[in-house]
Design an enzyme around this catalytic site. Sequence first.
Site, short mmCIF file in Angstrom:
data_model
loop_
_atom_site.label_atom_id
_atom_site.label_comp_id
_atom_site.label_asym_id
_atom_site.label_seq_id
_atom_site.Cartn_x
_atom_site.Cartn_y
_atom_site.Cartn_z
N THR A 16 27.80 -12.08 7.90
CA THR A 16 28.20 -13.48 8.02
C THR A 16 27.32 -14.41 7.17
OG1 THR A 16 29.00 -12.99 10.24
CG2 THR A 16 28.72 -15.32 9.70
N CYS A 45 22.36 -10.43 16.57
CA CYS A 45 23.78 -10.53 16.19
C CYS A 45 24.49 -9.17 16.21
CB CYS A 45 23.97 -11.20 14.82
SG CYS A 45 25.72 -11.41 14.46
N1 NDP Z 1 32.59 -12.32 15.98
C1 NDP Z 1 31.29 -12.21 15.90
O1 NDP Z 1 30.55 -12.61 16.82
C2 NDP Z 1 30.67 -11.58 14.72
C3 NDP Z 1 31.40 -11.27 13.60
N2 NDP Z 1 30.84 -10.64 12.52
C4 NDP Z 1 31.75 -10.26 11.44
O2 NDP Z 1 32.08 -8.89 11.67
C5 NDP Z 1 32.38 -8.25 10.44
C6 NDP Z 1 31.55 -6.99 10.28
O3 NDP Z 1 30.19 -7.30 10.13
P1 NDP Z 1 29.16 -6.18 9.60
O4 NDP Z 1 29.31 -4.94 10.40
O5 NDP Z 1 27.84 -6.85 9.50
O6 NDP Z 1 29.76 -5.98 8.13
P2 NDP Z 1 29.80 -4.73 7.15
O7 NDP Z 1 30.22 -5.25 5.83
O8 NDP Z 1 28.53 -3.96 7.25
O9 NDP Z 1 30.94 -3.79 7.76
C7 NDP Z 1 32.28 -3.89 7.46
C8 NDP Z 1 32.82 -2.49 7.19
O10 NDP Z 1 34.23 -2.57 7.03
C9 NDP Z 1 34.59 -1.76 5.92
N3 NDP Z 1 35.88 -2.22 5.41
C10 NDP Z 1 36.13 -3.19 4.50
N4 NDP Z 1 37.45 -3.29 4.29
C11 NDP Z 1 38.05 -2.36 5.08
C12 NDP Z 1 39.39 -1.97 5.29
N5 NDP Z 1 40.39 -2.53 4.62
N6 NDP Z 1 39.64 -0.97 6.19
C13 NDP Z 1 38.62 -0.38 6.85
N7 NDP Z 1 37.33 -0.70 6.67
C14 NDP Z 1 37.04 -1.68 5.81
C15 NDP Z 1 33.44 -1.96 4.96
O11 NDP Z 1 33.43 -0.98 3.94
P3 NDP Z 1 32.61 -1.28 2.57
O12 NDP Z 1 31.17 -1.07 2.92
O13 NDP Z 1 33.13 -0.23 1.64
O14 NDP Z 1 32.95 -2.65 2.15
C16 NDP Z 1 32.26 -1.85 5.91
O15 NDP Z 1 31.93 -0.51 6.17
C17 NDP Z 1 32.13 -9.31 9.36
O16 NDP Z 1 33.36 -9.94 9.07
C18 NDP Z 1 31.18 -10.28 10.04
O17 NDP Z 1 31.24 -11.56 9.45
C19 NDP Z 1 29.54 -10.26 12.52
C20 NDP Z 1 28.75 -10.54 13.59
C21 NDP Z 1 29.22 -11.30 14.73
N1 LIG Z 2 31.93 -20.94 10.70
C1 LIG Z 2 33.05 -20.05 10.70
C2 LIG Z 2 33.11 -19.30 12.01
C3 LIG Z 2 32.30 -18.09 11.93
C4 LIG Z 2 32.40 -17.30 13.21
O1 LIG Z 2 33.45 -17.00 13.71
N2 LIG Z 2 31.24 -16.95 13.72
C5 LIG Z 2 31.14 -16.05 14.84
C6 LIG Z 2 29.85 -15.40 14.77
S1 LIG Z 2 29.66 -14.51 13.27
C7 LIG Z 2 28.17 -13.88 13.37
O2 LIG Z 2 27.73 -13.20 12.50
C8 LIG Z 2 31.17 -16.76 16.18
O3 LIG Z 2 30.48 -16.44 17.11
N3 LIG Z 2 31.99 -17.73 16.30
C9 LIG Z 2 32.03 -18.55 17.48
C10 LIG Z 2 31.46 -19.90 17.17
O4 LIG Z 2 31.32 -20.70 18.09
O5 LIG Z 2 31.13 -20.13 16.00
C11 LIG Z 2 34.35 -20.77 10.51
O6 LIG Z 2 34.37 -21.99 10.69
O7 LIG Z 2 35.31 -20.06 10.19
ZN ZN Z 3 25.89 -12.10 12.37
#
Ligand code: NDP
Ligand SMILES: N[C@@H](CCC(=O)N[C@@H](CSC=O)C(=O)NCC(=O)O)C(=O)O
Ligand code: ZN
Length: 381
Positions: free
Chosen positions: A50, A178
């Site tokens: 992120t 995270c």
């Molecule tokens: N909702 C939340 O609270 C949070 C959300 N996030 C989000 O979660 C996601 C994952 O984070 P993180 O684990 O750090 O990221 P990474 O980039 O480490 O992991 C993503 C994985 O997905 C793979 N990938 C990419 N495209 C595809 C596809 N089409 N099909 C299958 N696999 C695919 C990548 O492969 P490759 O390495 O080859 O690109 C990689 O292995 C991000 O979008 C991040 O922003 C993160 C933390 C908190």
């Molecule tokens: N700023 C972004 C939103 C990004 C987002 O969805 N953040 C996640 C955490 S990602 C961590 O690595 C989240 O927790 N969202 C909830 C929140 O309150 O932000 C956008 O505007 O798209």
């Molecule tokens: Zn994060």
Amino acid sequence: MSSTQGKPIQCTAAVAYAPGKPLSVEQIIVDPPKAHEVRIKITNTAICHTDAYTLSGSDPEGAFPCILGHEGAGIVESVGPDVDTVKVGDHVIALYTAECAKCKFCKSGKTNLCGSVRATQGKGVMPDGTTRFHNLKGEPLLHFMGCSTFSEYTVVADVSVVAIDPTAPLDKVCLLGCGVTTGYGAAIKTANVQKGDTVAVFGAGTVGLSVVQGAKAREASRIIVVDINDDKKKWSFDFGATDFVNPLKDLEEGETIVSKLVEMTDGGLDFTFDCTGNVKVMRDALEACHKGWGQSIIIGVAAAGQEISTRPFQLVTGRVWKGSAFGGVKGRSEMGGLIKDYQQGKLKVDEFVTHVRPFNEINQGFEDLHHGDCLRTVLNF
Ligand SMILES: NC(=O)C1=CN([C@@H]2O[C@H](COP(=O)(O)OP(=O)(O)OC[C@H]3O[C@@H](n4cnc5c(N)ncnc54)[C@H](OP(=O)(O)O)[C@@H]3O)[C@@H](O)[C@H]2O)C=CC1
Ligand SMILES: N[C@@H](CCC(=O)N[C@@H](CSC=O)C(=O)NCC(=O)O)C(=O)O
Ligand SMILES: [Zn+2]
Ligand SMILES: [Zn+2]
């Protein structure tokens, strides 16, 4: 009392001056904490996908110049007036999902989202609308996700920090700020996976592999990892996957990833998780769910302007689309339990640290993210 209490501190930070540009590692000034604020000496921070997303300019909330970073741990250097939840010397983890225990969200018992500081956090300022950071030219620098851990010292709201067991290694448990918490929590809290359930995880980064270990902890019968990079296969099995499918290589002619998963699980999965941020993958993840009850949890963050779509019939016929932020975990009340799980060997954390670098190599750390051999780079101050 620390000798720096009440005074501005000059220290090293990585400043994001503009989207798409490398971070500038330079000296900045960090002002003392005001009421209900805490100044932390960050010892370690990891780089989450992120951070790269916001630096790329894809985040609609991204505001520059700012100090990124939200997966960090450290030691409380000083506190402002009216702080009674942490004290100088406490070992802490910064929380991008605050927990005030008083707002409508916190009191609802229905969500880990907290409304207390989210609006100002999204604008890159402290709850009073100002910033505690400026560069040596006197220009203000914005905060990020209420954490800004890419600075040797940072200031956060008291609701955005949790004290932890001081014996926990900060260079590892920073990942609980995270990625690990997000994936693990999404499995055990948001989805509440039960023994015997079938699970598919799209994207085997730190978040996806943490979903895998949550599903394994709950004794899911089948944990299928879907990733386009075969280098993720070994890690997937190490964290508890039962199957690995690479949609670029493992599909027969006429087969789609959805039809393959449905066929592998006799009609579809009980739970799927998007951990990629790709909206096409989110659709596949939903459509691979079992008719009548399958739930798909969106964790990945998609770029500004991206939208999800599917035929409404997919929902009419009982599939459920859900989201999960920080794994549904309430940081201040539940972090202690995760630290205990880690210390008792029930939650893998060390295994995600594939790269360690001194803080001044932070730009190379962002490069590491693009390589298949990297789960997390931890930076040491
Ligand atoms: N909702 C939340 O609270 C949070 C959300 N996030 C989000 O979660 C996601 C994952 O984070 P993180 O684990 O750090 O990221 P990474 O980039 O480490 O992991 C993503 C994985 O997905 C793979 N990938 C990419 N495209 C595809 C596809 N089409 N099909 C299958 N696999 C695919 C990548 O492969 P490759 O390495 O080859 O690109 C990689 O292995 C991000 O979008 C991040 O922003 C993160 C933390 C908190
Ligand atoms: N700023 C972004 C939103 C990004 C987002 O969805 N953040 C996640 C955490 S990602 C961590 O690595 C989240 O927790 N969202 C909830 C929140 O309150 O932000 C956008 O505007 O798209
Ligand atoms: Zn994060
Ligand atoms: Zn709250």
